[in-house]
Design an enzyme around this catalytic site. Structure first.
Site, PDB file in Angstrom:
ATOM      1  N   HIS A  58       0.818  -1.222   0.000  1.00 59.74           N
ATOM      2  CA  HIS A  58       0.000   0.000   0.000  1.00 59.74           C
ATOM      3  C   HIS A  58       0.846   1.264   0.000  1.00 59.74           C
ATOM      4  CE1 HIS A  58      -3.915   1.653  -0.011  1.00 59.74           C
ATOM      5  NE2 HIS A  58      -4.506   0.666   0.646  1.00 59.74           N
ATOM      6  N   ASP A  93      -2.410   3.326  -4.191  1.00 62.33           N
ATOM      7  CA  ASP A  93      -3.643   3.210  -3.425  1.00 62.33           C
ATOM      8  C   ASP A  93      -4.547   2.151  -4.044  1.00 62.33           C
ATOM      9  OD1 ASP A  93      -4.679   4.379  -5.716  1.00 62.33           O
ATOM     10  OD2 ASP A  93      -4.788   6.383  -4.831  1.00 62.33           O
TER      11      ASP A  93
END
Length: 441
Positions: free
Chosen positions: A412, A416
């Protein structure tokens, strides 16, 4: 006068600092040629054969099978020079060193079959044995329980038996033609832990827990390296997973049509790899890694595609170099070559490192989905489940279609959910409508 040279465990590259002796390929007194493999070792990356850079007569070996040695430790000594035994001269072998110290690489053709030294003068009883190697501390003697013509599936099974004092001659192999498998050795170990009517000798403390019975398997070699890498991935990478079901009916039909046209057969893994590289071209954020020291995301301009392969020695991830520049035929051939090398334990360290993205086809195990651990330091892994007939709404009607679950586990920090979802959706679109892929060819 013959000169005795010492050959030490060479620098194995890729940051490796030690190796375990799996199997000696030569004995004391054997004649070896330059760059002839003399020992098989297991590193944290692979099992490889080590070639000796000298040609001559083996005068000493250091370390029993199963011993772990650091880089630079003595492996063996070789008598070379103009007074080398005539048996060497008869082979036409070169007694000079090649200078080669890299595992898996040599400068000579396939070495001649080794022969035990017995010079003409020795045959006449007029000379002494070749000069011995300089005195060195002898390794601790261990009982050799696994020698002789016992059919065993691999050196690792032989070592497991030796480490646990199992005499392979007492086992009945369950494999083809009596071949002894790992499960046979493990069954013998389990039988050993069954309570006996009379007192028996305790198992070595290094192998059996004092609290409960069981088999202790050291985390070393490939298994240890995998454990370390997975632990580091969990500690450093904040991962997330998204998944989607896709109708793979048209993809399967397209592959069938390609193979019906003649030429080499195209594997499903190769088609999925081609889709993956096309998706990475659209979403390069996922073909990257995080430089934690510089606090930077490094996007790469090439795709070295790793793929998970389960072997007897555990999980390995061979790497297809420059997968983005290969067509389906080239990918098929390279997958087949690396898979066979993984099965036989002959992958080189270079073939197991440097990946930028991993394709995990866990569908071969008959499962639909998974949330795998990212192969550190990569940024993502695409998972593919089994393709099975399922009810599916197709063109407004319920039909039986070939359905697959796709998953993407990603770091992450590099992107995104929108980027990850876009990548996975593009992969699914190519699976459902292979013509979409034509736009990137």
């Amino acid at each position: 006068m013959a000169q005795v040279l010492e050959f030490k465990l060479p620098d194995l590259g890729e940051g490796l600092t030690e190796a375990e002796i799996v199997r000696w390929l030569v004995q004391v007194g054997d004649v070896v040629a330059v760059d002839q493999p003399v020992v098989e070792v297991e590193t944290a990356k692979a099992m490889v054969e080590v070639p000796c850079p000298y040609g001559g007569v083996i005068t000493a070996r250091f370390g029993e099978e199963g011993t772990e040695l650091p880089v630079g430790a003595p492996l063996l000594t070789v008598a070379v020079g103009p007074q080398a035994p005539q048996a060497l001269q008869a082979t036409g072998g070169d007694t000079a060193g090649s200078g080669n110290v890299l595992v898996g690489y040599g400068t000579s053709e396939a070495p001649a079959r080794r022969r035990r030294v017995r010079s003409a003068s020795l045959a006449n009883g007029t000379a002494k044995e070749p000069a011995p190697a300089p005195p060195v501390p002898a390794p601790a003697a261990v009982p050799v329980l696994a020698e002789g013509p016992v059919p065993v599936i691999s050196p690792l099974v032989r070592r497991l038996a030796r480490d646990n004092d199992i005499d392979l001659r007492q086992l009945s192999g369950s494999g083809p033609e009596g071949l002894i498998l790992r499960s046979d050795v493990e069954d013998a170990l389990r039988a050993r832990t069954t309570p006996a009517p009379a007192p028996v000798a305790a198992e070595p403390a290094a192998r059996v827990s004092p609290v409960r019975n069981g088999i202790r398997i050291p985390l070393k070699g490939v298994r240890g390296a995998v454990a370390d890498k997975l632990s580091r991935s969990r500690q450093e990478i904040p991962d997330a997973t998204c998944w989607v079901d896709a109708d793979a009916t048209e993809l399967m039909r397209a592959r069938t049509a390609m193979n019906a046209a003649g030429g080499p057969k195209i594997s499903l893994l190769a088609v999925l790899a081609r889709i993956t590289t096309a998706a990475l071209a659209r979403f390069p954020e996922l073909n990257s890694y995080v430089d934690t020291g510089a606090r930077e995301v490094v996007q790469l301009d090439h795709v070295h595609l790793g793929f998970a392969a389960q072997t007897e020695r555990g999980l390995v991830v061979p790497v297809v170099r420059d997968a983005h520049a290969r067509d389906a035929e080239s990918l098929t051939a390279e997958f087949a070559r690396l898979t066979e090398a993984a099965r036989t334990g002959t992958l080189t360290p270079g073939e197991l490192t440097g990946g930028t993205f991993t394709l995990n086809n866990y569908g071969v195990f008959g499962v639909d989905g998974s949330t795998p651990i990212i192969n550190h330091p990569e940024a993502a892994m695409l998972g593919v489940g089994r393709i099975v007939p399922k009810p599916w709404v197709h063109e407004g009607e319920l039909a039986v279609r070939q359905v697959v679950q796709l998953s993407l586990t990603f770091d992450h920090r590099v992107c995104d959910g929108g980027t990850a979802g876009g990548f996975l959706r593009y992969v699914a679109d190519c699976v459902e409508h292979p013509a979409v892929l034509l736009r990137t060819l």
